[in-house]
Design a protein around this motif. Structure first.
Motif, short mmCIF file in Angstrom:
data_model
loop_
_atom_site.label_atom_id
_atom_site.label_comp_id
_atom_site.label_asym_id
_atom_site.label_seq_id
_atom_site.Cartn_x
_atom_site.Cartn_y
_atom_site.Cartn_z
N LEU A 156 0.83 -1.20 0.00
CA LEU A 156 0.00 0.00 0.00
C LEU A 156 0.86 1.26 0.00
O LEU A 156 1.95 1.29 0.58
CB LEU A 156 -0.91 0.01 1.23
N ASP A 157 0.35 2.30 -0.64
CA ASP A 157 0.99 3.61 -0.63
C ASP A 157 0.59 4.32 0.66
O ASP A 157 -0.59 4.64 0.86
CB ASP A 157 0.53 4.42 -1.84
N PRO A 158 1.52 4.59 1.57
CA PRO A 158 1.16 5.20 2.86
C PRO A 158 0.61 6.61 2.73
O PRO A 158 -0.04 7.11 3.65
CB PRO A 158 2.49 5.19 3.63
N ALA A 159 0.84 7.27 1.59
CA ALA A 159 0.34 8.63 1.40
C ALA A 159 -1.12 8.66 0.99
O ALA A 159 -1.74 9.73 0.98
CB ALA A 159 1.18 9.35 0.34
N ILE A 160 -1.69 7.49 0.65
CA ILE A 160 -3.08 7.42 0.20
C ILE A 160 -3.76 6.34 1.04
O ILE A 160 -3.84 5.18 0.64
CB ILE A 160 -3.17 7.10 -1.31
N PRO A 161 -4.24 6.67 2.22
CA PRO A 161 -4.74 5.66 3.16
C PRO A 161 -6.06 5.04 2.72
O PRO A 161 -6.85 5.68 2.01
CB PRO A 161 -4.92 6.46 4.46
N ALA A 169 -22.65 5.11 -4.85
CA ALA A 169 -22.37 3.71 -4.49
C ALA A 169 -21.09 3.71 -3.67
O ALA A 169 -20.27 4.63 -3.75
CB ALA A 169 -22.22 2.84 -5.74
N ARG A 170 -20.91 2.65 -2.86
CA ARG A 170 -19.79 2.56 -1.94
C ARG A 170 -18.62 1.81 -2.58
O ARG A 170 -18.80 0.77 -3.21
CB ARG A 170 -20.21 1.85 -0.65
N HIS A 171 -17.41 2.36 -2.38
CA HIS A 171 -16.20 1.77 -2.95
C HIS A 171 -15.08 1.85 -1.91
O HIS A 171 -14.86 2.92 -1.32
CB HIS A 171 -15.76 2.53 -4.21
N LEU A 172 -14.37 0.76 -1.71
CA LEU A 172 -13.19 0.76 -0.86
C LEU A 172 -11.99 1.16 -1.70
O LEU A 172 -11.68 0.51 -2.71
CB LEU A 172 -12.96 -0.62 -0.25
N VAL A 173 -11.31 2.24 -1.30
CA VAL A 173 -10.15 2.74 -2.03
C VAL A 173 -8.89 2.18 -1.39
O VAL A 173 -8.64 2.36 -0.20
CB VAL A 173 -10.10 4.28 -2.01
N LEU A 174 -8.09 1.48 -2.21
CA LEU A 174 -6.79 0.97 -1.78
C LEU A 174 -5.75 1.43 -2.79
O LEU A 174 -5.94 1.26 -4.00
CB LEU A 174 -6.78 -0.56 -1.70
N ALA A 175 -4.66 2.02 -2.32
CA ALA A 175 -3.66 2.58 -3.22
C ALA A 175 -2.42 1.69 -3.27
O ALA A 175 -1.83 1.37 -2.24
CB ALA A 175 -3.27 3.98 -2.77
N ALA A 176 -2.02 1.33 -4.47
CA ALA A 176 -0.82 0.52 -4.67
C ALA A 176 0.41 1.42 -4.66
O ALA A 176 0.44 2.49 -5.30
CB ALA A 176 -0.90 -0.22 -6.00
N ALA A 177 1.43 0.99 -3.96
CA ALA A 177 2.66 1.78 -3.88
C ALA A 177 3.42 1.79 -5.20
O ALA A 177 4.16 2.74 -5.48
CB ALA A 177 3.56 1.23 -2.78
N ASP A 200 -21.36 -3.80 1.89
CA ASP A 200 -22.20 -3.12 0.89
C ASP A 200 -21.35 -2.30 -0.07
O ASP A 200 -21.64 -1.14 -0.37
CB ASP A 200 -23.25 -2.23 1.57
N LEU A 201 -20.27 -2.91 -0.58
CA LEU A 201 -19.40 -2.25 -1.55
C LEU A 201 -19.79 -2.64 -2.96
O LEU A 201 -20.14 -3.79 -3.22
CB LEU A 201 -17.94 -2.66 -1.31
N THR A 202 -19.69 -1.68 -3.88
CA THR A 202 -19.93 -1.99 -5.29
C THR A 202 -18.66 -2.45 -5.97
O THR A 202 -18.67 -3.43 -6.71
CB THR A 202 -20.52 -0.77 -6.01
N THR A 203 -17.56 -1.73 -5.76
CA THR A 203 -16.26 -2.21 -6.24
C THR A 203 -15.21 -1.92 -5.17
O THR A 203 -15.46 -1.19 -4.21
CB THR A 203 -15.79 -1.50 -7.55
N VAL A 204 -14.04 -2.50 -5.37
CA VAL A 204 -12.84 -2.07 -4.66
C VAL A 204 -12.04 -1.27 -5.68
O VAL A 204 -11.69 -1.79 -6.74
CB VAL A 204 -12.03 -3.26 -4.14
N GLN A 205 -11.79 0.00 -5.38
CA GLN A 205 -11.02 0.81 -6.32
C GLN A 205 -9.55 0.79 -5.94
O GLN A 205 -9.13 1.30 -4.90
CB GLN A 205 -11.52 2.25 -6.39
N LEU A 206 -8.77 0.17 -6.82
CA LEU A 206 -7.33 0.08 -6.66
C LEU A 206 -6.70 1.21 -7.48
O LEU A 206 -6.97 1.34 -8.67
CB LEU A 206 -6.82 -1.27 -7.14
#
Length: 292
Positions: A156-161, A169-177, A200-206
């Protein structure tokens, strides 16, 4: 003109468009049914399943000539809001009405849309999201998401938590380093779907940050029965709100999101943030997919 000038007789057949690309081979395909007044829920779901696109949009007439009720179905379930199918629908209507201002009444709320020619003559659709928000992601849920993706915490990129963003719609944001981490997507479909259904997430946004205002993104979509969404307007809107709220970008910004390259379906999403207006604008073109 506006759609109030005249409401055309809309065709009943399913139209095939791809959004966020001017080429049929790029972007995210969507089905569009411009007159779904005779269709019930089971029929709409069956059509979406038969098409196999991430979503299909079904329209019925609204209270005014410039308003349409729209519902979105993935191959497995109804979705509250879908950005790429909205853009596809808007361009399909724009091809019939010309430059136009519309409002789509979605399950998430009203979504204003403007369709206008771009400098190269293609139609550009801009949707304005419902009011967005973000919320903290439970560390245990983030750990489970990483396990399902096969990522380590150090990926994970620590600058983008990690956070959950919402703009319809709900999306979990995960940032790749790193970009290679984003490119290597091979996840546990059932495990990630189970987590997403619970949250209740629609996508995981990477995402991976390329520059100050440019991001590469990918969106696993197992809850819709699709391994990956090629271009995700709803997630782009949620990410715009997330980036602004966390101060990753200025409050007045234009972001460029590139999606679909790793799938061989490149698309471009433009996300516009206006200071003083919490809503997010997402713009893109769309083109008809030839069918036999």
């Amino acid at each position: 003109m506006t759609a109030d000038d005249a409401r055309p007789t809309l065709p009943q057949q399913v139209l095939h468009y791809t959004a966020f690309s001017a080429e049929p081979s790029g972007g995210n395909p969507a089905g569009v049914v411009l007159d779904a007044s005779a269709l019930g829920d089971e029929e709409m779901l069956a059509i979406a399943a038969r098409l196999g696109y991430s979503e299909t949009a079904f329209l019925t007439a609204g209270a005014t000539p410039s308003t349409y009720r729209v519902r979105y179905f993935s191959p497995q379930a109804e979705v509250s809001f879908c950005g790429h199918a909205t853009v596809a629908t808007a361009v399909a209507l724009g091809e019939r009405l010309g430059p136009v201002d519309l409002t789509l009444e979605t399950n998430a709320g009203p979504v204003p849309i403007t369709v206008a020619p771009s400098p190269d003559g293609t139609l550009l659709a801009t949707l304005t999201s419902v009011e967005p928000h973000t919320e903290d992601a439970d560390p245990k849920d983030v750990t489970e998401a990483l396990a399902a993706l096969g990522w380590a915490a150090t990926d994970l990129d620590p600058a983008i938590p990690p956070r959950i963003g919402y703009a319809g719609a709900r999306h979990l944001v995960l940032a790749a380093a790193t970009r290679p981490r984003l490119a290597d997507l091979d996840y546990d479909f059932v495990r990630l779907r189970t987590l997403m259904e619970r949250l209740d997430l629609t996508t995981v946004q990477l995402v991976h940050r390329v520059s100050d205002t440019v991001f590469d993104v990918r969106d696993p979509f197992p809850v819709g029965g699709v391994v990956e969404d090629p271009a995700t307007g709803a997630a782009a809107a949620a990410f715009g709100a997330y980036a602004r709220e966390l101060g990753l970008v200025p409050a007045e910004s234009v972001l460029t999101l590139h999606q679909g390259q790793d799938m061989g379906r490149p698309g471009t999403l433009t996300v516009t943030l206006h200071e003083g207006d919490p809503r997010i604008r997402v713009s893109g073109t769309a083109v008809r997919i030839p069918t036999a």
